[in-house]
Design an enzyme around this catalytic site. Structure first.
Site, PDB file in Angstrom:
ATOM      1  N   VAL A   1      -4.624  -3.561   1.188  1.00  0.00           N
ATOM      2  CA  VAL A   1      -6.229  -3.029   1.987  1.00  0.00           C
ATOM      3  C   VAL A   1      -6.973  -3.402   2.220  1.00  0.00           C
ATOM      4  O   VAL A   1      -7.428  -4.838   2.109  1.00  0.00           O
ATOM      5  CB  VAL A   1      -6.992  -2.238   0.846  1.00  0.00           C
ATOM      6  CG1 VAL A   1      -7.823  -1.500   1.762  1.00  0.00           C
ATOM      7  CG2 VAL A   1      -6.070  -1.154  -0.135  1.00  0.00           C
TER       8      VAL A   1
ATOM      9  N   LYS B   1      -3.456   3.337   2.898  1.00  0.00           N
ATOM     10  CA  LYS B   1      -5.342   2.038   2.447  1.00  0.00           C
ATOM     11  C   LYS B   1      -6.301   3.173   1.608  1.00  0.00           C
ATOM     12  O   LYS B   1      -6.988   2.663   0.623  1.00  0.00           O
ATOM     13  CB  LYS B   1      -5.440   1.292   3.156  1.00  0.00           C
ATOM     14  CG  LYS B   1      -4.531   0.177   3.411  1.00  0.00           C
ATOM     15  CD  LYS B   1      -4.855  -0.409   4.733  1.00  0.00           C
ATOM     16  CE  LYS B   1      -3.851  -1.190   4.805  1.00  0.00           C
ATOM     17  NZ  LYS B   1      -3.770  -1.746   7.282  1.00  0.00           N
TER      18      LYS B   1
ATOM     19  N   LYS C   1       0.739  -1.185   0.018  1.00  0.00           N
ATOM     20  CA  LYS C   1      -0.164  -0.265   0.210  1.00  0.00           C
ATOM     21  C   LYS C   1       0.721   1.396   0.194  1.00  0.00           C
ATOM     22  O   LYS C   1       0.466   2.468  -0.483  1.00  0.00           O
ATOM     23  CB  LYS C   1      -1.050   0.034   1.205  1.00  0.00           C
ATOM     24  CG  LYS C   1      -0.007  -0.116   2.629  1.00  0.00           C
ATOM     25  CD  LYS C   1      -0.444  -1.129   2.987  1.00  0.00           C
ATOM     26  CE  LYS C   1       0.389  -2.022   4.441  1.00  0.00           C
ATOM     27  NZ  LYS C   1       0.189  -2.683   5.201  1.00  0.00           N
TER      28      LYS C   1
ATOM     29  N   GLY D   1      -6.454  -6.009   4.182  1.00  0.00           N
ATOM     30  CA  GLY D   1      -5.702  -8.231   4.035  1.00  0.00           C
ATOM     31  C   GLY D   1      -6.940  -8.561   3.359  1.00  0.00           C
ATOM     32  O   GLY D   1      -6.622  -8.761   2.521  1.00  0.00           O
TER      33      GLY D   1
ATOM     34  N   GLY E   1      -1.794 -10.349   8.882  1.00  0.00           N
ATOM     35  CA  GLY E   1      -1.602 -11.988   8.897  1.00  0.00           C
ATOM     36  C   GLY E   1      -1.185 -12.897   8.152  1.00  0.00           C
ATOM     37  O   GLY E   1      -1.328 -12.334   6.774  1.00  0.00           O
TER      38      GLY E   1
HETATM   39  P1  NAP Z   1       8.150  -8.972   5.815  1.00  0.00           P
HETATM   40  O1  NAP Z   1       7.757 -10.323   6.603  1.00  0.00           O
HETATM   41  O2  NAP Z   1       8.882  -8.178   6.748  1.00  0.00           O
HETATM   42  O3  NAP Z   1       8.952  -9.526   5.020  1.00  0.00           O
HETATM   43  C1  NAP Z   1       9.494  -8.871   3.864  1.00  0.00           C
HETATM   44  C2  NAP Z   1      10.817  -9.773   3.168  1.00  0.00           C
HETATM   45  O4  NAP Z   1      10.797  -8.745   1.746  1.00  0.00           O
HETATM   46  C3  NAP Z   1      11.236 -10.776   3.294  1.00  0.00           C
HETATM   47  O5  NAP Z   1      11.087 -12.092   3.412  1.00  0.00           O
HETATM   48  C4  NAP Z   1      12.627  -9.532   3.227  1.00  0.00           C
HETATM   49  O6  NAP Z   1      13.758 -10.588   3.382  1.00  0.00           O
HETATM   50  C5  NAP Z   1      12.175  -9.533   1.563  1.00  0.00           C
HETATM   51  N1  NAP Z   1      12.691  -7.993   1.220  1.00  0.00           N
HETATM   52  C6  NAP Z   1      12.860  -6.863   1.757  1.00  0.00           C
HETATM   53  N2  NAP Z   1      13.979  -5.704   1.167  1.00  0.00           N
HETATM   54  C7  NAP Z   1      14.188  -7.048   0.090  1.00  0.00           C
HETATM   55  C8  NAP Z   1      15.376  -6.877  -0.746  1.00  0.00           C
HETATM   56  N3  NAP Z   1      15.937  -5.431  -1.044  1.00  0.00           N
HETATM   57  N4  NAP Z   1      15.397  -8.113  -1.658  1.00  0.00           N
HETATM   58  C9  NAP Z   1      15.344  -8.895  -1.704  1.00  0.00           C
HETATM   59  N5  NAP Z   1      14.151  -9.154  -0.472  1.00  0.00           N
HETATM   60  C10 NAP Z   1      14.021  -8.384  -0.009  1.00  0.00           C
HETATM   61  O7  NAP Z   1       6.301  -8.734   5.399  1.00  0.00           O
HETATM   62  P2  NAP Z   1       6.035  -9.350   5.063  1.00  0.00           P
HETATM   63  O8  NAP Z   1       4.623  -8.569   6.577  1.00  0.00           O
HETATM   64  O9  NAP Z   1       5.187 -10.013   4.627  1.00  0.00           O
HETATM   65  O10 NAP Z   1       4.892  -7.835   4.369  1.00  0.00           O
HETATM   66  C11 NAP Z   1       4.636  -7.939   3.051  1.00  0.00           C
HETATM   67  C12 NAP Z   1       4.419  -6.520   1.550  1.00  0.00           C
HETATM   68  O11 NAP Z   1       3.075  -7.021   2.343  1.00  0.00           O
HETATM   69  C13 NAP Z   1       4.432  -5.339   2.672  1.00  0.00           C
HETATM   70  O12 NAP Z   1       4.208  -4.681   1.638  1.00  0.00           O
HETATM   71  C14 NAP Z   1       3.270  -5.116   3.301  1.00  0.00           C
HETATM   72  O13 NAP Z   1       2.959  -3.316   3.706  1.00  0.00           O
HETATM   73  C15 NAP Z   1       2.402  -5.799   2.868  1.00  0.00           C
HETATM   74  N6  NAP Z   1       1.330  -6.227   4.186  1.00  0.00           N
HETATM   75  C16 NAP Z   1       1.548  -6.888   4.791  1.00  0.00           C
HETATM   76  C17 NAP Z   1       0.233  -7.947   5.928  1.00  0.00           C
HETATM   77  C18 NAP Z   1       0.194  -8.045   6.480  1.00  0.00           C
HETATM   78  O14 NAP Z   1      -0.153  -8.956   8.010  1.00  0.00           O
HETATM   79  N7  NAP Z   1       2.038  -9.065   7.326  1.00  0.00           N
HETATM   80  C19 NAP Z   1      -0.426  -7.588   5.543  1.00  0.00           C
HETATM   81  C20 NAP Z   1      -0.843  -6.613   4.469  1.00  0.00           C
HETATM   82  C21 NAP Z   1       0.026  -6.107   3.497  1.00  0.00           C
HETATM   83  P3  NAP Z   1      14.543 -11.371   4.643  1.00  0.00           P
HETATM   84  O15 NAP Z   1      13.019 -12.466   5.104  1.00  0.00           O
HETATM   85  O16 NAP Z   1      15.562 -12.380   3.580  1.00  0.00           O
HETATM   86  O17 NAP Z   1      14.985 -10.775   4.878  1.00  0.00           O
HETATM   87  N1  HSE Z   2      -0.041  -3.040   9.970  1.00  0.00           N
HETATM   88  C1  HSE Z   2      -0.762  -3.297   9.737  1.00  0.00           C
HETATM   89  C2  HSE Z   2      -2.761  -2.879  10.228  1.00  0.00           C
HETATM   90  C3  HSE Z   2      -1.034  -4.095   8.592  1.00  0.00           C
HETATM   91  O1  HSE Z   2      -1.783  -3.045  11.531  1.00  0.00           O
HETATM   92  O2  HSE Z   2      -3.239  -3.204   9.937  1.00  0.00           O
HETATM   93  C4  HSE Z   2      -2.024  -4.524   7.595  1.00  0.00           C
HETATM   94  O3  HSE Z   2      -1.800  -3.734   6.374  1.00  0.00           O
END
Ligand code: NAP
Ligand code: HSE
Length: 428
Positions: free
Chosen positions: A134, A207, A107, A136, A304
């Site tokens: 947006v 979002k 986002k 999840g 999540g």
């Molecule tokens: P995360 O757990 O921090 O994972 C990020 C991943 O990206 C890791 O595997 C990391 O590698 C990799 N990475 C970071 N920099 C990199 C680079 N320069 N080259 C190659 N790989 C790289 O993040 P996440 O929670 O999965 O979130 C991912 C995306 O989804 C984000 O845009 C976030 O805003 C979005 N999102 C997340 C959630 C949620 O609930 N988590 C919900 C909605 C949207 P390493 O593992 O090797 O460090």
């Molecule tokens: N940090 C965000 C939240 C993750 O708490 O809703 C999902 O975008």
């Protein structure tokens, strides 16, 4: 059977590992639903040796996500690294430049670069999709771009940051102050690496800006989202609000008014018994109001591994099926530049004052409100505390400018023992 859809996935964290887990566990189901195999060809992350709880041995590895995005043997690039710029943006641009479709959960990147990336995608004849960015697991992007495409949307509201909703819920139910619950959220792994993205309302503001673009046919305009975080919400306000029949939420509201596009992500009070008022813990809720459909309420997990991967898969499945919708529901070149509304729509406000307990104090406050044309709907004075008397006022609808003038004038009366608090009451 159509040829397989070949994927490259950059980012193997919470979301990336979740997407791979579903693709591995439910390959047969996904093929039955799309009529083709969905195959992971190559992956990328920073640390090749990290155990991610999924078997990556069958996939090629790329240290550089930009190289992954340009590989000849992938059709669809999935960006799950995060960050508005840096490798996420570079790899997305590279994928589109090589004619690949892109799915992202990012986002932050789309709220800032969404218009340029959508134009690039359309020029290249590629899809760029972002359901997971947006709310999840709630399929709100699909709901707006498809299910409600026959409506003129009038308003979008929502609680779109689970972390903030968790903090506000815990403050109320456990009676704990903000700092304690913030630490608890950190220990539970809820907070983003930069927690101000959550508690400052920025993540939820991203979002809201994306949904507003689809709803109103306007270019994403995150710069004009009024942002206010939850850092200054006190347990006193949470409890006093409840006494008056309200609950405090970090609430996003986007509406097209006669004065322009209003976009706000700010703490608001909503009625205790409304769907938004009853939303607890880390859940998200989006309320959509359209000319023909009326009000639609969507509730679900906003973050999540499972919920977010579910949303990524929804976009992957559309692309596998050959469904190629414009990023923001209509061609990017046709999105207009909205005039931002300079002031929020008039609303009722909750005012919490601490007054010195002396004759005429309340009368001074009431007079100032009256002089600004602000009418009092309800008022409650509590018992004398150490230094002062807490007074709560719920106003009738007023404009924020008049309220700000009144609050400035309160300061000159000498009857206040603390700074007043004003929180908008949203009509939900
Ligand atoms: P995360 O757990 O921090 O994972 C990020 C991943 O990206 C890791 O595997 C990391 O590698 C990799 N990475 C970071 N920099 C990199 C680079 N320069 N080259 C190659 N790989 C790289 O993040 P996440 O929670 O999965 O979130 C991912 C995306 O989804 C984000 O845009 C976030 O805003 C979005 N999102 C997340 C959630 C949620 O609930 N988590 C919900 C909605 C949207 P390493 O593992 O090797 O460090
Ligand atoms: N940090 C965000 C939240 C993750 O708490 O809703 C999902 O975008």
């Amino acid at each position: 059977m159509s040829p397989p859809l070949r994927l490259g996935i950059a980012g193997l964290g919470t979301v990336g590992a979740g997407v791979i887990r579903i693709l591995q566990q439910d390959a047969t189901l996904l093929t039955a639903r799309t009529g083709r195999a969905i195959e992971i060809v190559a992956v990328s992350a920073r640390n090749r040796d990290k155990d991610r709880g999924v078997d990556l041995s069958a996939y090629a590895w790329e240290d550089d996500p930009v190289a992954l995005a340009g590989r000849d043997d992938i059709d669809l690039f999935i960006e799950l690294m995060g960050g508005s710029d840096g490798p996420a943006k570079a790899a997305t641009e590279a994928a589109l430049a090589h004619g690949k479709d892109v799915v992202t959960a990012n986002k932050a990147m789309l709220a800032i670069h969404g218009q340029a990336l959508a134009l690039q995608a359309e020029d290249a004849g590629c899809a760029l999709r972002f359901e997971a960015a947006v709310a999840g697991g709630i399929p709100v992007v699909k709901c707006l771009t498809e299910g409600l495409a026959g409506n003129r949307m009038s308003r979008i509201m929502g609680v779109m940051n689970g972390t903030c909703n968790y903090i506000l819920t815990r403050m109320e139910t456990a009676g704990l102050p903000y700092d304690t619950v913030f630490q608890e959220a950190r220990d539970l792994g809820y907070l983003e690496a930069d927690p101000t993205l959550d508690v400052g309302g920025i993540d939820a503001g991203h979002k809201l800006a994306l949904l507003a673009s689809i709803a109103f046919g306007t270019q994403v305009d995150f710069g004009n989202v009024t942002l206010e975080g939850i850092e200054r919400i006190t347990i006193e306000d949470i409890h006093r609000a409840k006494d008056m029949g309200f609950r405090v939420k970090l609430l996003g509201v986007a509406q097209m008014t006669g004065r322009g596009l209003e976009q706000r992500m700010t703490p608001c009070m909503v009625p205790l018994n409304s769907p938004l008022g009853r939303l607890e813990n880390a859940m998200n809720m989006v309320v959509l109001e359209g000319s023909a459909c009326g009000q639609i309420v969507l509730r679900g997990a906003g973050a999540g591994e499972g919920p977010t991967a579910s949303a990524v898969l929804s976009d992957v499945i559309d692309i596998a099926r050959g469904l190629r919708l414009p990023t923001f529901g209509q061609p990017a070149a046709s999105l207009t530049i909205a005039t931002p509304a300079v002031a929020p729509t008039p609303a009722r406000y909750y005012l919490r004052l601490h007054l010195h307990d002396k004759p005429g104090a309340l009368a001074r406050i009431a007079t100032i409100l009256g002089n600004q044309g602000i009418s009092i709907d309800r008022m409650r004075q509590y018992g004398h505390e150490e230094q002062s008397v807490p007074v709560l006022i719920v106003t009738h609808k007023t404009n924020r400018e008049a309220l700000n003038i009144a609050i400035d004038e309160f300061a000159g009366t000498g009857v206040l023992s603390d700074n007043p608090v004003a929180i908008r009451i949203e009509n939900v």
